[in-house]
Design a protein around this motif. Structure first.
Motif, PDB file in Angstrom:
ATOM      1  N   ASP A 134       0.832  -1.184   0.000  1.00 31.41           N
ATOM      2  CA  ASP A 134       0.000   0.000   0.000  1.00 31.41           C
ATOM      3  C   ASP A 134       0.877   1.248   0.000  1.00 31.41           C
ATOM      4  O   ASP A 134       1.988   1.252   0.549  1.00 31.41           O
ATOM      5  CB  ASP A 134      -0.912   0.017   1.231  1.00 31.41           C
ATOM      6  N   ALA A 135       0.373   2.307  -0.602  1.00 26.61           N
ATOM      7  CA  ALA A 135       1.107   3.567  -0.594  1.00 26.61           C
ATOM      8  C   ALA A 135       1.180   4.126   0.813  1.00 26.61           C
ATOM      9  O   ALA A 135       0.293   3.903   1.646  1.00 26.61           O
ATOM     10  CB  ALA A 135       0.425   4.573  -1.527  1.00 26.61           C
ATOM     11  N   ASP A 136       2.267   4.844   1.091  1.00 26.00           N
ATOM     12  CA  ASP A 136       2.407   5.489   2.392  1.00 26.00           C
ATOM     13  C   ASP A 136       1.301   6.518   2.598  1.00 26.00           C
ATOM     14  O   ASP A 136       0.925   7.225   1.644  1.00 26.00           O
ATOM     15  CB  ASP A 136       3.752   6.212   2.475  1.00 26.00           C
ATOM     16  N   PRO A 137       0.766   6.644   3.827  1.00 22.22           N
ATOM     17  CA  PRO A 137      -0.121   7.775   4.105  1.00 22.22           C
ATOM     18  C   PRO A 137       0.703   9.055   4.157  1.00 22.22           C
ATOM     19  O   PRO A 137       1.706   9.124   4.871  1.00 22.22           O
ATOM     20  CB  PRO A 137      -0.706   7.425   5.483  1.00 22.22           C
ATOM     21  N   VAL A 138       0.323  10.049   3.385  1.00 21.14           N
ATOM     22  CA  VAL A 138       1.117  11.287   3.302  1.00 21.14           C
ATOM     23  C   VAL A 138       0.215  12.474   3.616  1.00 21.14           C
ATOM     24  O   VAL A 138      -0.032  13.337   2.766  1.00 21.14           O
ATOM     25  CB  VAL A 138       1.789  11.435   1.922  1.00 21.14           C
ATOM     26  N   HIS A 157       7.937  17.529  13.438  1.00 18.44           N
ATOM     27  CA  HIS A 157       8.179  16.481  14.438  1.00 18.44           C
ATOM     28  C   HIS A 157       8.243  15.190  13.648  1.00 18.44           C
ATOM     29  O   HIS A 157       7.292  14.817  12.963  1.00 18.44           O
ATOM     30  CB  HIS A 157       7.050  16.445  15.462  1.00 18.44           C
ATOM     31  N   TYR A 158       9.392  14.502  13.735  1.00 20.41           N
ATOM     32  CA  TYR A 158       9.701  13.403  12.822  1.00 20.41           C
ATOM     33  C   TYR A 158       9.974  12.116  13.591  1.00 20.41           C
ATOM     34  O   TYR A 158      10.632  12.133  14.637  1.00 20.41           O
ATOM     35  CB  TYR A 158      10.935  13.777  11.986  1.00 20.41           C
ATOM     36  N   ARG A 159       9.444  10.992  13.070  1.00 22.34           N
ATOM     37  CA  ARG A 159       9.663   9.693  13.711  1.00 22.34           C
ATOM     38  C   ARG A 159      10.788   8.957  12.994  1.00 22.34           C
ATOM     39  O   ARG A 159      10.674   8.541  11.851  1.00 22.34           O
ATOM     40  CB  ARG A 159       8.389   8.842  13.651  1.00 22.34           C
ATOM     41  N   ARG A 160      11.928   8.811  13.690  1.00 26.31           N
ATOM     42  CA  ARG A 160      13.048   8.027  13.173  1.00 26.31           C
ATOM     43  C   ARG A 160      12.982   6.627  13.774  1.00 26.31           C
ATOM     44  O   ARG A 160      12.212   6.353  14.679  1.00 26.31           O
ATOM     45  CB  ARG A 160      14.385   8.672  13.562  1.00 26.31           C
ATOM     46  N   TRP A 161      13.838   5.758  13.267  1.00 26.59           N
ATOM     47  CA  TRP A 161      13.878   4.408  13.831  1.00 26.59           C
ATOM     48  C   TRP A 161      14.459   4.422  15.231  1.00 26.59           C
ATOM     49  O   TRP A 161      14.211   3.515  16.021  1.00 26.59           O
ATOM     50  CB  TRP A 161      14.674   3.474  12.922  1.00 26.59           C
ATOM     51  N   VAL A 175      10.899  13.889  -3.735  1.00 26.70           N
ATOM     52  CA  VAL A 175      11.231  12.794  -4.635  1.00 26.70           C
ATOM     53  C   VAL A 175      10.243  11.660  -4.396  1.00 26.70           C
ATOM     54  O   VAL A 175       9.973  11.302  -3.246  1.00 26.70           O
ATOM     55  CB  VAL A 175      12.665  12.285  -4.406  1.00 26.70           C
ATOM     56  N   LEU A 176       9.689  11.109  -5.479  1.00 26.32           N
ATOM     57  CA  LEU A 176       8.821   9.944  -5.396  1.00 26.32           C
ATOM     58  C   LEU A 176       9.619   8.732  -5.856  1.00 26.32           C
ATOM     59  O   LEU A 176      10.030   8.651  -7.006  1.00 26.32           O
ATOM     60  CB  LEU A 176       7.589  10.131  -6.279  1.00 26.32           C
ATOM     61  N   LYS A 177       9.867   7.790  -4.942  1.00 19.68           N
ATOM     62  CA  LYS A 177      10.681   6.610  -5.234  1.00 19.68           C
ATOM     63  C   LYS A 177       9.893   5.362  -4.865  1.00 19.68           C
ATOM     64  O   LYS A 177       9.559   5.144  -3.700  1.00 19.68           O
ATOM     65  CB  LYS A 177      11.987   6.659  -4.429  1.00 19.68           C
ATOM     66  N   GLY A 178       9.555   4.527  -5.869  1.00 18.32           N
ATOM     67  CA  GLY A 178       8.844   3.294  -5.584  1.00 18.32           C
ATOM     68  C   GLY A 178       7.518   3.505  -4.876  1.00 18.32           C
ATOM     69  O   GLY A 178       7.121   2.697  -4.039  1.00 18.32           O
ATOM     70  N   GLY A 179       6.828   4.609  -5.192  1.00 14.25           N
ATOM     71  CA  GLY A 179       5.544   4.893  -4.558  1.00 14.25           C
ATOM     72  C   GLY A 179       5.661   5.553  -3.199  1.00 14.25           C
ATOM     73  O   GLY A 179       4.647   5.777  -2.531  1.00 14.25           O
ATOM     74  N   ILE A 180       6.871   5.900  -2.753  1.00 10.06           N
ATOM     75  CA  ILE A 180       7.088   6.521  -1.442  1.00 10.06           C
ATOM     76  C   ILE A 180       7.661   7.918  -1.652  1.00 10.06           C
ATOM     77  O   ILE A 180       8.596   8.117  -2.436  1.00 10.06           O
ATOM     78  CB  ILE A 180       8.060   5.673  -0.589  1.00 10.06           C
ATOM     79  N   TRP A 181       7.077   8.891  -0.970  1.00 11.87           N
ATOM     80  CA  TRP A 181       7.519  10.284  -1.062  1.00 11.87           C
ATOM     81  C   TRP A 181       8.630  10.552  -0.056  1.00 11.87           C
ATOM     82  O   TRP A 181       8.534  10.184   1.111  1.00 11.87           O
ATOM     83  CB  TRP A 181       6.362  11.237  -0.791  1.00 11.87           C
ATOM     84  N   TYR A 182       9.683  11.231  -0.523  1.00 18.01           N
ATOM     85  CA  TYR A 182      10.793  11.642   0.333  1.00 18.01           C
ATOM     86  C   TYR A 182      11.005  13.148   0.197  1.00 18.01           C
ATOM     87  O   TYR A 182      10.885  13.713  -0.897  1.00 18.01           O
ATOM     88  CB  TYR A 182      12.085  10.928  -0.058  1.00 18.01           C
ATOM     89  N   ARG A 210      19.709  16.299   4.034  1.00 10.33           N
ATOM     90  CA  ARG A 210      19.314  14.966   4.452  1.00 10.33           C
ATOM     91  C   ARG A 210      17.972  14.611   3.803  1.00 10.33           C
ATOM     92  O   ARG A 210      17.301  15.466   3.229  1.00 10.33           O
ATOM     93  CB  ARG A 210      19.218  14.892   5.981  1.00 10.33           C
ATOM     94  N   THR A 211      17.585  13.354   3.914  1.00  6.53           N
ATOM     95  CA  THR A 211      16.359  12.875   3.281  1.00  6.53           C
ATOM     96  C   THR A 211      15.407  12.358   4.342  1.00  6.53           C
ATOM     97  O   THR A 211      15.822  11.587   5.223  1.00  6.53           O
ATOM     98  CB  THR A 211      16.670  11.744   2.277  1.00  6.53           C
ATOM     99  N   TYR A 212      14.145  12.777   4.261  1.00  3.15           N
ATOM    100  CA  TYR A 212      13.131  12.416   5.252  1.00  3.15           C
ATOM    101  C   TYR A 212      11.936  11.778   4.550  1.00  3.15           C
ATOM    102  O   TYR A 212      11.449  12.302   3.538  1.00  3.15           O
ATOM    103  CB  TYR A 212      12.668  13.662   6.027  1.00  3.15           C
ATOM    104  N   ARG A 213      11.469  10.668   5.088  1.00  4.82           N
ATOM    105  CA  ARG A 213      10.291  10.005   4.536  1.00  4.82           C
ATOM    106  C   ARG A 213       9.056  10.799   4.968  1.00  4.82           C
ATOM    107  O   ARG A 213       8.794  10.974   6.167  1.00  4.82           O
ATOM    108  CB  ARG A 213      10.225   8.570   5.048  1.00  4.82           C
ATOM    109  N   VAL A 214       8.278  11.266   4.002  1.00  2.65           N
ATOM    110  CA  VAL A 214       7.176  12.187   4.308  1.00  2.65           C
ATOM    111  C   VAL A 214       6.137  11.532   5.210  1.00  2.65           C
ATOM    112  O   VAL A 214       5.542  12.193   6.063  1.00  2.65           O
ATOM    113  CB  VAL A 214       6.533  12.696   2.990  1.00  2.65           C
ATOM    114  N   SER A 215       5.918  10.226   5.068  1.00  2.00           N
ATOM    115  CA  SER A 215       4.910   9.554   5.898  1.00  2.00           C
ATOM    116  C   SER A 215       5.295   9.536   7.370  1.00  2.00           C
ATOM    117  O   SER A 215       4.447   9.286   8.230  1.00  2.00           O
ATOM    118  CB  SER A 215       4.688   8.121   5.414  1.00  2.00           C
ATOM    119  N   ARG A 216       6.569   9.800   7.690  1.00  8.12           N
ATOM    120  CA  ARG A 216       7.013   9.803   9.085  1.00  8.12           C
ATOM    121  C   ARG A 216       7.021  11.192   9.704  1.00  8.12           C
ATOM    122  O   ARG A 216       7.470  11.366  10.833  1.00  8.12           O
ATOM    123  CB  ARG A 216       8.411   9.177   9.178  1.00  8.12           C
ATOM    124  N   LEU A 217       6.538  12.180   8.963  1.00  2.78           N
ATOM    125  CA  LEU A 217       6.370  13.517   9.521  1.00  2.78           C
ATOM    126  C   LEU A 217       5.085  13.518  10.348  1.00  2.78           C
ATOM    127  O   LEU A 217       3.988  13.416   9.815  1.00  2.78           O
ATOM    128  CB  LEU A 217       6.295  14.559   8.409  1.00  2.78           C
TER     129      LEU A 217
END
Length: 338
Positions: A134-138, A157-161, A175-182, A210-217
């Motif tokens: 499924d696509a990331d929720p953005v 406010h960002y969620r890292r591992w 950037v859209l990579k493999g259906g995931i927004w960065y 740096r690069t941040y995954r938008v779904s983790r914002l």
């Protein structure tokens, strides 16, 4: 907004011919009732729209009628770079704008060229996301895109591992990579050594890029203050280099495998480009058709799980530590089912 929709409806009928109310509603992302009202408004303004009844019916323009109202607005011109990618356009809030821009371009083309563009759309379709995911929720993509465009500071406010952090970012691009927004952004006060899970530092002066995954914002605030883009920053070139460094960092070792004919088919599917490159290293097959290959893998902890997906169709020959780890995991699984 209604004027834009009326023009889009008019151009749809001009470019595609007869269309039903349901087809128009789907294209314009409105209700059928709204289409009825819009068609009445076009007719009242002097546009010769006719309605054909019956199973083959629908709305159409009187033969020979064409509008020349095809000038692009600024927003429509901006949206043209997403031609062929309607899903990402919708994510960015540009779906309707892109549709209108494409219709205007088709309407402005000579009939032969307009017909060619329609044939291309009928025969080629781009679907960026990978299968079975499924696509990331953005939820915050639209304000992030606005901040990128207007060069405004983002407070997030960002969620890292490793946990959650607050960041003040200078957004440089999406950037859209493999259906995931960065989001590619400068992060003031963040050391390059912080880790590659969130991004890759550039090592240059100024904020680390740096690069941040938008779904983790988790939260996003678009500030009033603006920032200056780094001189000469090239988003595409930066992304290519980031991807290269990330791949090099992930593939920490090479596994020597003995694989079955079935695993030769599975390797590219499960390991992507690394699996395809591994097949280029294969030696001569033995009497059962098994071959030996060299496969680039991640850390031992990650590689064990990846290699176990091949099941009994692969044997890890080396390095010794990886072979032992896979054997231990396989033994533990066997005990579970004993």
């Amino acid at each position: 907004m209604r004027a834009d929709r009326l023009l889009a409806l008019l151009l749809l009928l001009q470019n595609r011919g007869r269309m039903t109310a349901g087809e128009l509603a789907a294209e314009l992302e409105v209700s059928v009732r709204t289409v009825y009202r819009d068609v009445e408004a076009l007719a009242a303004s002097g546009v010769p729209v006719t309605a054909d009844r019956g199973p083959e019916g629908g709305y159409r323009l009187m033969d020979g009628y064409r509008t020349r109202l095809t000038g692009l607005t600024d927003a429509e011109a901006d949206a043209l770079f997403l031609t062929g990618a309607p899903g990402p356009a919708r994510d960015l809030g540009l779906g309707a704008v892109l549709t209108t821009a494409q219709l205007k371009l088709q309407a402005a083309l000579p009939a032969e060229l307009a017909d060619r563009t329609r044939r291309v759309q009928d025969r080629f379709h781009l679907d960026a996301p990978a299968w079975f995911r499924d696509a990331d929720p953005v939820a915050h993509l639209a304000p992030v895109a606005r901040a990128v465009w207007e060069q405004r500071v983002l407070r997030v406010h960002y969620r890292r591992w490793r946990g959650e952090v607050n960041r003040e970012l200078h957004p440089l691009g999406l950037v859209l990579k493999g259906g995931i927004w960065y989001l590619v952004a400068g992060a003031a006060g963040v050391a390059d050594a912080e880790g590659a899970a969130d991004a890759e530092g550039t090592g240059s002066a100024g904020p680390a890029v740096r690069t941040y995954r938008v779904s983790r914002l988790l939260t996003v605030e678009v500030a009033e203050e603006t920032f200056e883009r780094p001189a000469g920053f090239d988003l595409a070139a930066h992304w290519v280099e980031t991807a290269r460094r990330l791949t090099a960092a992930l593939h920490q070792q090479t596994a020597r495998l003995r694989i079955s004919p079935q695993a030769r088919w599975l390797l590219p599917m499960q390991f992507g480009a690394a699996g395809t490159r591994a097949l280029d290293t294969e030696g001569p097959p033995d009497g059962e058709g098994w071959v030996e290959v060299d496969l680039a893998v991640e850390s031992t902890a990650v590689a064990v799980g990846d290699l176990l997906r091949l099941g009994p169709e692969a044997v890890v020959l080396g390095p010794p530590g990886l072979r032992e780890a896979v054997a231990a995991a396989a033994t533990a699984v066997a005990r579970r089912y004993a």
